[in-house]
Design an enzyme around this catalytic site. Sequence first.
Site, PDB file in Angstrom:
ATOM      1  N   GLY A   3     -13.922  15.254  17.702  1.00  0.00           N
ATOM      2  CA  GLY A   3     -15.017  15.216  18.676  1.00  0.00           C
ATOM      3  C   GLY A   3     -16.151  14.300  18.266  1.00  0.00           C
ATOM      4  N   ALA A  57      15.937  10.133   1.171  1.00  0.00           N
ATOM      5  CA  ALA A  57      16.923  10.009   2.247  1.00  0.00           C
ATOM      6  C   ALA A  57      17.845   8.814   2.004  1.00  0.00           C
ATOM      7  CB  ALA A  57      16.203   9.859   3.591  1.00  0.00           C
ATOM      8  N   VAL A  58      17.273   7.703   1.541  1.00  0.00           N
ATOM      9  CA  VAL A  58      18.098   6.510   1.290  1.00  0.00           C
ATOM     10  C   VAL A  58      19.098   6.813   0.167  1.00  0.00           C
ATOM     11  CG1 VAL A  58      18.048   4.123   0.423  1.00  0.00           C
ATOM     12  CG2 VAL A  58      16.337   4.880   2.103  1.00  0.00           C
ATOM     13  N   GLY A 110       0.830  -1.207   0.000  1.00  0.00           N
ATOM     14  CA  GLY A 110       0.000   0.000   0.000  1.00  0.00           C
ATOM     15  C   GLY A 110       0.860   1.252   0.000  1.00  0.00           C
ATOM     16  N   GLU A 128     -13.119   1.078   8.190  1.00  0.00           N
ATOM     17  CA  GLU A 128     -13.739   0.219   7.161  1.00  0.00           C
ATOM     18  C   GLU A 128     -13.765  -1.261   7.570  1.00  0.00           C
ATOM     19  OE1 GLU A 128      -9.677   0.497   4.507  1.00  0.00           O
ATOM     20  OE2 GLU A 128     -11.496  -0.071   3.447  1.00  0.00           O
ATOM     21  N   ASP A 155      -1.698   2.867   8.087  1.00  0.00           N
ATOM     22  CA  ASP A 155      -2.486   2.213   9.144  1.00  0.00           C
ATOM     23  C   ASP A 155      -1.856   2.249  10.524  1.00  0.00           C
ATOM     24  OD1 ASP A 155      -4.559   1.557   7.489  1.00  0.00           O
ATOM     25  OD2 ASP A 155      -3.652  -0.334   6.855  1.00  0.00           O
ATOM     26  N   THR A 178       3.232   2.819   6.053  1.00  0.00           N
ATOM     27  CA  THR A 178       1.817   2.436   5.990  1.00  0.00           C
ATOM     28  C   THR A 178       0.962   3.483   6.689  1.00  0.00           C
ATOM     29  OG1 THR A 178       0.159   0.903   6.844  1.00  0.00           O
ATOM     30  CG2 THR A 178       2.268   0.851   7.946  1.00  0.00           C
ATOM     31  N   ARG A 198       1.525  -4.801  -5.783  1.00  0.00           N
ATOM     32  CA  ARG A 198       1.413  -6.081  -5.080  1.00  0.00           C
ATOM     33  C   ARG A 198       1.849  -7.121  -6.105  1.00  0.00           C
ATOM     34  NH1 ARG A 198      -2.683  -3.028  -2.043  1.00  0.00           N
ATOM     35  NH2 ARG A 198      -1.851  -3.110   0.057  1.00  0.00           N
ATOM     36  N   ASP A 221      -0.112   0.176  12.107  1.00  0.00           N
ATOM     37  CA  ASP A 221      -0.355  -1.031  12.910  1.00  0.00           C
ATOM     38  C   ASP A 221       0.874  -1.928  12.988  1.00  0.00           C
ATOM     39  OD1 ASP A 221      -0.447  -1.639  10.246  1.00  0.00           O
ATOM     40  OD2 ASP A 221      -2.036  -3.119  10.425  1.00  0.00           O
ATOM     41  N   ASP A 228       3.586  -4.681   6.652  1.00  0.00           N
ATOM     42  CA  ASP A 228       4.013  -5.992   7.165  1.00  0.00           C
ATOM     43  C   ASP A 228       4.086  -7.047   6.064  1.00  0.00           C
ATOM     44  OD1 ASP A 228       1.267  -5.996   6.976  1.00  0.00           O
ATOM     45  OD2 ASP A 228       0.948  -7.189   8.779  1.00  0.00           O
ATOM     46  N   GLY A 229       3.241  -6.951   5.047  1.00  0.00           N
ATOM     47  CA  GLY A 229       3.314  -7.897   3.924  1.00  0.00           C
ATOM     48  C   GLY A 229       4.656  -7.789   3.220  1.00  0.00           C
ATOM     49  N   ARG A 266      -8.543  -1.484   7.314  1.00  0.00           N
ATOM     50  CA  ARG A 266      -9.190  -2.800   7.170  1.00  0.00           C
ATOM     51  C   ARG A 266      -8.960  -3.669   8.403  1.00  0.00           C
ATOM     52  NH1 ARG A 266      -8.269  -3.594   1.204  1.00  0.00           N
ATOM     53  NH2 ARG A 266      -6.135  -3.788   1.873  1.00  0.00           N
ATOM     54  N   LYS A 272     -28.974  16.963  21.717  1.00  0.00           N
ATOM     55  CA  LYS A 272     -27.621  17.047  21.161  1.00  0.00           C
ATOM     56  C   LYS A 272     -27.719  16.510  19.734  1.00  0.00           C
ATOM     57  CE  LYS A 272     -22.798  16.124  21.875  1.00  0.00           C
ATOM     58  NZ  LYS A 272     -21.754  15.236  22.238  1.00  0.00           N
TER      59      LYS A 272
HETATM   60  P1  ADP Z   1       1.908  -4.190   2.658  1.00  0.00           P
HETATM   61  O1  ADP Z   1       3.395  -4.230   2.569  1.00  0.00           O
HETATM   62  O2  ADP Z   1       1.369  -2.810   2.487  1.00  0.00           O
HETATM   63  O3  ADP Z   1       1.387  -4.911   3.889  1.00  0.00           O
HETATM   64  P2  ADP Z   1       1.057  -6.449   0.979  1.00  0.00           P
HETATM   65  O4  ADP Z   1       0.580  -7.265   2.115  1.00  0.00           O
HETATM   66  O5  ADP Z   1       0.208  -6.385  -0.227  1.00  0.00           O
HETATM   67  O6  ADP Z   1       1.329  -4.933   1.370  1.00  0.00           O
HETATM   68  O7  ADP Z   1       2.514  -7.020   0.552  1.00  0.00           O
HETATM   69  C1  ADP Z   1       3.231  -6.423  -0.502  1.00  0.00           C
HETATM   70  C2  ADP Z   1       3.928  -7.479  -1.290  1.00  0.00           C
HETATM   71  O8  ADP Z   1       4.872  -8.165  -0.476  1.00  0.00           O
HETATM   72  C3  ADP Z   1       3.049  -8.590  -1.842  1.00  0.00           C
HETATM   73  O9  ADP Z   1       2.370  -8.235  -3.016  1.00  0.00           O
HETATM   74  C4  ADP Z   1       4.092  -9.663  -2.126  1.00  0.00           C
HETATM   75  O10 ADP Z   1       4.774  -9.407  -3.319  1.00  0.00           O
HETATM   76  C5  ADP Z   1       5.041  -9.501  -0.933  1.00  0.00           C
HETATM   77  N1  ADP Z   1       4.653 -10.444   0.129  1.00  0.00           N
HETATM   78  C6  ADP Z   1       3.705 -10.309   1.080  1.00  0.00           C
HETATM   79  N2  ADP Z   1       3.620 -11.395   1.865  1.00  0.00           N
HETATM   80  C7  ADP Z   1       4.532 -12.286   1.385  1.00  0.00           C
HETATM   81  C8  ADP Z   1       4.913 -13.614   1.738  1.00  0.00           C
HETATM   82  N3  ADP Z   1       4.329 -14.260   2.754  1.00  0.00           N
HETATM   83  N4  ADP Z   1       5.888 -14.213   1.006  1.00  0.00           N
HETATM   84  C9  ADP Z   1       6.474 -13.571  -0.015  1.00  0.00           C
HETATM   85  N5  ADP Z   1       6.151 -12.317  -0.404  1.00  0.00           N
HETATM   86  C10 ADP Z   1       5.184 -11.677   0.278  1.00  0.00           C
END
Ligand code: ADP
Length: 328
Positions: A191, A27-28, A16, A228, A133, A131, A77, A135, A108-109, A177, A219
């Site tokens: 508020g 920066a990188v 995302g 969501e 979110d 992100t 993705r 989280d 985290d993905g 989500r 009120k």
């Molecule tokens: P976010 O990083 O915002 O949480 P996603 O969950 O869509 O987004 O993850 C981004 C991308 O990271 C995925 O489309 C995929 O290419 C890779 N990815 C996520 N989970 C895995 C996994 N368990 N193994 C390998 N690649 C992953």
Amino acid sequence: MSARKVTKIGVLTSGGDAPGMNAAVRAVVRTGIYHGLEVFGIIRGYSGMIDDDIIPMDSRSVANIIQRGGTILKTARCKEFFEHEGRKKAFENLKKKGIDGLVIIGGDGSFRGAQKFSNEFDIPCIGLPGTIDKDIAGTDFTIGFDTAVNTAVDAIDKIRDTADAHDRLFIVEVMGRDAGYIALHSGIATGAENILIPESKTDMEELVHSLTEKEKRKKLVNLVVVAEGDEFGGANEVAAVIKKRIPQADVRVCILGHIQRGGSPTCLDRLIASRMGYHAVECLLTGKHNVMVGIVNNNLYYTPLDNAIKAKQKISEEWLKIVKILAS
Ligand code: ADP
């Protein structure tokens, strides 16, 4: 794990998108160049690694982007990266260019993907939490949250004006989500009478009761902010129940949607993105492997990617109590 000295690094934005990712990329790139590294931008996250869409970056290539939302590197993705074959292809493309360290800006993905990749091919990966979110455990801030929540606050303030003019009840849906941070923070800051989030059970009876009570007390302006991913459903589902139970109420729904992802990053997001981006390169130079760079109590804080993936940042009970007391 090796402790080789890195000489060529790649940076990518993945999953995302979040405002402030550009500031982190900048920066990188500039920190890498400052240290004499060659820096490559990988386009569309892991897809670019697999498709060999990898371009050299110089200082000028990141000029004039610190204030821009979105990501100049694009994000995606990538299904192929879930498979070993896809990751192998990605590794071969990196090897061809001699890239021996990666900075991954994502959620985290993306960290899950980085962790697997690094374990399989022994490439140090440093994660930056990007992100809206918020989280992710191991950091007080994530790149993009502050901008997203301020966008939500700005929009909800405007909704309150029109709600007030007509004595309406607005159910506003914000992004989240799996996480209720945008709802919680924007709801408190505007508020809102009630805030519904995935992390806490939604008691519809209590909501209907409190709105009915407020109506009796005249009120009349009421705002309910719903994440969501609330287990009861989004704003439409919540509004349907309220309309049925309080038929005299003039109920409207507003779904804020993707505006929360866009726009110029706030000062805070630019600062944390710059600081995290700088430290991501320092991590690679000092031989760190597979950590996420976070900020906790204004100090740099490194969390193994493994932990950043598993642990979620918890919503504090204190915030939930504050919502109840202040909305009376
Ligand atoms: P976010 O990083 O915002 O949480 P996603 O969950 O869509 O987004 O993850 C981004 C991308 O990271 C995925 O489309 C995929 O290419 C890779 N990815 C996520 N989970 C895995 C996994 N368990 N193994 C390998 N690649 C992953």
